[in-house]
Scaffold this active site. Sequence first.
Site, PDB file in Angstrom:
ATOM      1  CB  CYS A 288      17.453  37.974  53.040  1.00 52.44           C
ATOM      2  SG  CYS A 288      15.763  37.819  52.475  1.00 52.44           S
TER       3      CYS A 288
HETATM    4  N1  NAD Z   1      12.162  35.408  53.083  1.00 50.52           N
HETATM    5  C1  NAD Z   1      12.452  36.616  53.533  1.00 50.52           C
HETATM    6  O1  NAD Z   1      12.644  36.824  54.741  1.00 50.52           O
HETATM    7  C2  NAD Z   1      12.554  37.789  52.582  1.00 50.52           C
HETATM    8  C3  NAD Z   1      12.533  39.090  53.095  1.00 50.52           C
HETATM    9  C4  NAD Z   1      12.644  40.166  52.209  1.00 50.52           C
HETATM   10  C5  NAD Z   1      12.809  39.953  50.854  1.00 50.52           C
HETATM   11  N2  NAD Z   1      12.864  38.663  50.397  1.00 50.52           N
HETATM   12  C6  NAD Z   1      13.021  38.484  48.948  1.00 50.52           C
HETATM   13  O2  NAD Z   1      11.730  38.214  48.408  1.00 50.52           O
HETATM   14  C7  NAD Z   1      11.819  37.251  47.343  1.00 50.52           C
HETATM   15  C8  NAD Z   1      10.966  36.041  47.679  1.00 50.52           C
HETATM   16  O3  NAD Z   1      11.514  35.410  48.820  1.00 50.52           O
HETATM   17  P1  NAD Z   1      10.719  34.288  49.623  1.00 50.52           P
HETATM   18  O4  NAD Z   1      11.541  33.954  50.808  1.00 50.52           O
HETATM   19  O5  NAD Z   1       9.307  34.692  49.781  1.00 50.52           O
HETATM   20  O6  NAD Z   1      10.788  33.093  48.561  1.00 50.52           O
HETATM   21  P2  NAD Z   1      10.128  31.640  48.683  1.00 50.52           P
HETATM   22  O7  NAD Z   1      11.101  30.697  48.103  1.00 50.52           O
HETATM   23  O8  NAD Z   1       9.632  31.436  50.080  1.00 50.52           O
HETATM   24  O9  NAD Z   1       8.851  31.741  47.754  1.00 50.52           O
HETATM   25  C9  NAD Z   1       8.915  31.887  46.379  1.00 50.52           C
HETATM   26  C10 NAD Z   1       7.692  31.253  45.762  1.00 50.52           C
HETATM   27  O10 NAD Z   1       7.632  31.581  44.388  1.00 50.52           O
HETATM   28  C11 NAD Z   1       7.140  30.471  43.668  1.00 50.52           C
HETATM   29  N3  NAD Z   1       7.480  30.608  42.253  1.00 50.52           N
HETATM   30  C12 NAD Z   1       8.686  30.450  41.652  1.00 50.52           C
HETATM   31  N4  NAD Z   1       8.604  30.715  40.349  1.00 50.52           N
HETATM   32  C13 NAD Z   1       7.313  31.044  40.102  1.00 50.52           C
HETATM   33  C14 NAD Z   1       6.594  31.421  38.947  1.00 50.52           C
HETATM   34  N5  NAD Z   1       7.195  31.539  37.760  1.00 50.52           N
HETATM   35  N6  NAD Z   1       5.267  31.665  39.052  1.00 50.52           N
HETATM   36  C15 NAD Z   1       4.640  31.541  40.245  1.00 50.52           C
HETATM   37  N7  NAD Z   1       5.270  31.205  41.385  1.00 50.52           N
HETATM   38  C16 NAD Z   1       6.599  30.964  41.316  1.00 50.52           C
HETATM   39  C17 NAD Z   1       7.780  29.293  44.375  1.00 50.52           C
HETATM   40  O11 NAD Z   1       7.113  28.075  44.097  1.00 50.52           O
HETATM   41  C18 NAD Z   1       7.687  29.741  45.834  1.00 50.52           C
HETATM   42  O12 NAD Z   1       6.494  29.281  46.424  1.00 50.52           O
HETATM   43  C19 NAD Z   1      13.310  36.944  47.191  1.00 50.52           C
HETATM   44  O13 NAD Z   1      13.839  37.782  46.216  1.00 50.52           O
HETATM   45  C20 NAD Z   1      13.891  37.296  48.558  1.00 50.52           C
HETATM   46  O14 NAD Z   1      15.244  37.669  48.485  1.00 50.52           O
HETATM   47  C21 NAD Z   1      12.723  37.582  51.218  1.00 50.52           C
END
Ligand code: NAD
Length: 439
Positions: A266
Amino acid sequence: MKICVVGAGYVGLATGVMFGKLGHDVICADIDEARVRMVNSGKSPFYEPSLEKELGKLVKSGKLRATTDALQAAVDSVFVFICVQTPSLPSGRINMTPVKSAVRTISKALRRSDDFKVVVMKSTVVPSTTDSVVKPILESSSGKLAGTGFGLCMNPEFLQEGSALKDSMEPSRIVVGSMDKRSGDMLMRLYSKIKTDKIRTDLRTAEMIKYASNSFLATKISYANEIANMCVRFGIDSDTVLVAAGKDPRIGPLFLTPGLGYGGSCLPKDVKALRDKARQEGYSSKLLSALVGINEHQPVEAIWLLEREVGSIRGMRVAVLGLSFKGGVDDIRETRAVSLITSLLSKGARVVAYDPMAMPNFIKVMPTVEYASSAAECLAGADACIVQADWSDFRKLGRKEFSKMKSPVVVDGRRCLDPKKVKASGAKYLGIGYGYGPV
Ligand SMILES: NC(=O)c1ccc[n+]([C@@H]2O[C@H](COP(=O)([O-])OP(=O)(O)OC[C@H]3O[C@@H](n4cnc5c(N)ncnc54)[C@H](O)[C@@H]3O)[C@@H](O)[C@H]2O)c1
């Protein structure tokens, strides 16, 4: 209520488990088949122990399942949360490919359904994205209008990895940005059992709240790093300074520990994405550029401290403890370990590395580095050690382990060790913000 979560990553799974625990029926859709299989067997695809425990219970009770068929999952649901990744492009701009792909699938579900569904953007996107990128795709492919044919909300996520479920169940605030009152009201009702401050906004304000929050966190960390870098040159322990500064309620104690810089999925990308968005609108943010520069410097700072103590590190065996972006997680996205190890190698050091959980992920990124199977093995025979991630296990290291080093010099890159304990074990203790002057 039937809820579909698209993207079963940290945010998607925490969101799914949170709604499952609140009694809703949840279906998590992901394009990664292995991930879907894991979730359906009650296992978390990443290291997040409390989440896995609750996930297992929900899968067993049938309240949560996973699928690769996002289209059908969205057709079967009233709320569709978009939780896919938004990684950085080299320019700092976010790569919208995963979001656009998820949105196209959801728009087909809207076309197929007669009911009023609410699409909720949870992925972090720069201001105006939900309105100017997500909405047009949903409207053109579904043949329906946002606000009347379907609802559209932006609901940023503030969880931290390592406490993902707790942060989802007990958030510091919930931000509900909506295009239309009806879908905003529906999302507010969905969250009604969670007691916290709820802030209702329009879509782009909700998007900006996330960036304002993460930029401030990055600023606090970078401020602590700058103060620490000065303290070490003045012969002052920065911990005493920062703890005392943090007692001021206007400053606060959290995120004031200096170290090798912020990493993870992030802060680094959000700072760069906001800077890029501001540039597009003709504003050059001096603060955000400074944050990027300070963060890039910190691994160099740790090596500088080591070199002040031992001279050239060419040919030295340096143990790097901790490879994840922080202790307690196996996530290596934007970990400072990569730039730290790259700099050590470029100076001719030999690196041996260890992490309690993140090694399988890290080996894929740096396959040629030597790896140890325990912290003790990593330290044995090393000329120096740099702690890169604040795993609690590292605090237990003492005489038994440090005495096996060829020369016991410890650079605490996260200020997570007790200097007195390390010194009592016969090792030389240096740390970010500690050790160059007479501390
Ligand atoms: N990780 C954190 O601590 C956190 C905290 C707050 C906000 N965020 C935000 O939340 C969002 C997600 O982050 P994350 O860390 O959970 O990501 P991640 O990479 O852990 O997970 C994303 C998932 O989405 C799946 N995916 C991708 N394209 C897809 C599609 N078209 N259909 C279905 N599934 C699909 C991927 O295979 C993956 O499993 C980002 O924008 C991030 O900036 C993350």
